[in-house]
Design a protein around this motif. Sequence first.
Motif: not given
Length: 205
Positions: A162-172
């Motif tokens: 478990x942990x902090x999720x999201x808020x990441x740099x994502x490239x599509x």
Amino acid sequence: MSGIIGKKVGMTSIFNAEGKNIPCTVIEAGPCVVTQVRTVEKDGYEAVQLAFDEKKEKNTTAALKGHFSKANTTPKRKLVEFKTFEGEKSLGDTITVDLFVEGDFVDVVGTSKGKGFQGVVKRHGFGGVGGQTHGQHNRMRAPGSLGASSWPSRVFKGMRMAGRTGGDRVKIQNLEVLKVYPEQNLLVVSGSVPGAKGSFVIVDK
């Protein structure tokens, strides 16, 4: 790689020539101002810095005010550097959505929605421990055994927990440009784009 800074407007869908309904994202792309041109002689590398979205002068530092005044533009909120920008660009030039044409394929970079601290089921897709019978109690969304015992007597690095999720740099990658509206500075690309409505995105050609 040429590109532009934009803002995610939202999602919709359009019909193509074959009558197929395609989900797509609307991006407010530009206009962006060239605020700095990096050179090998001065900076050690080549790049073009673009600025996007108006910002109040009272919320801008004196150093940035001077930086923007060199390009004869008002303070901006977002600054991004693009390497190997096609064509010669000078300080103060304006980059618009005309950089793209229908049928182009682009990569879109954004910051994914932050979801806070989440458990292993939401974060990693775990199935939980067992069923609801056979003595199980409050274990449906638990991570289960971590696999470590007397050796190595610690948790391995990278263990999915478990942990902090999201808020990441994502490239599509490889999103098709379906529509370009130069009058409204709008770009319509196929599929979804990371981030919430109103968040900044970088569109690479």
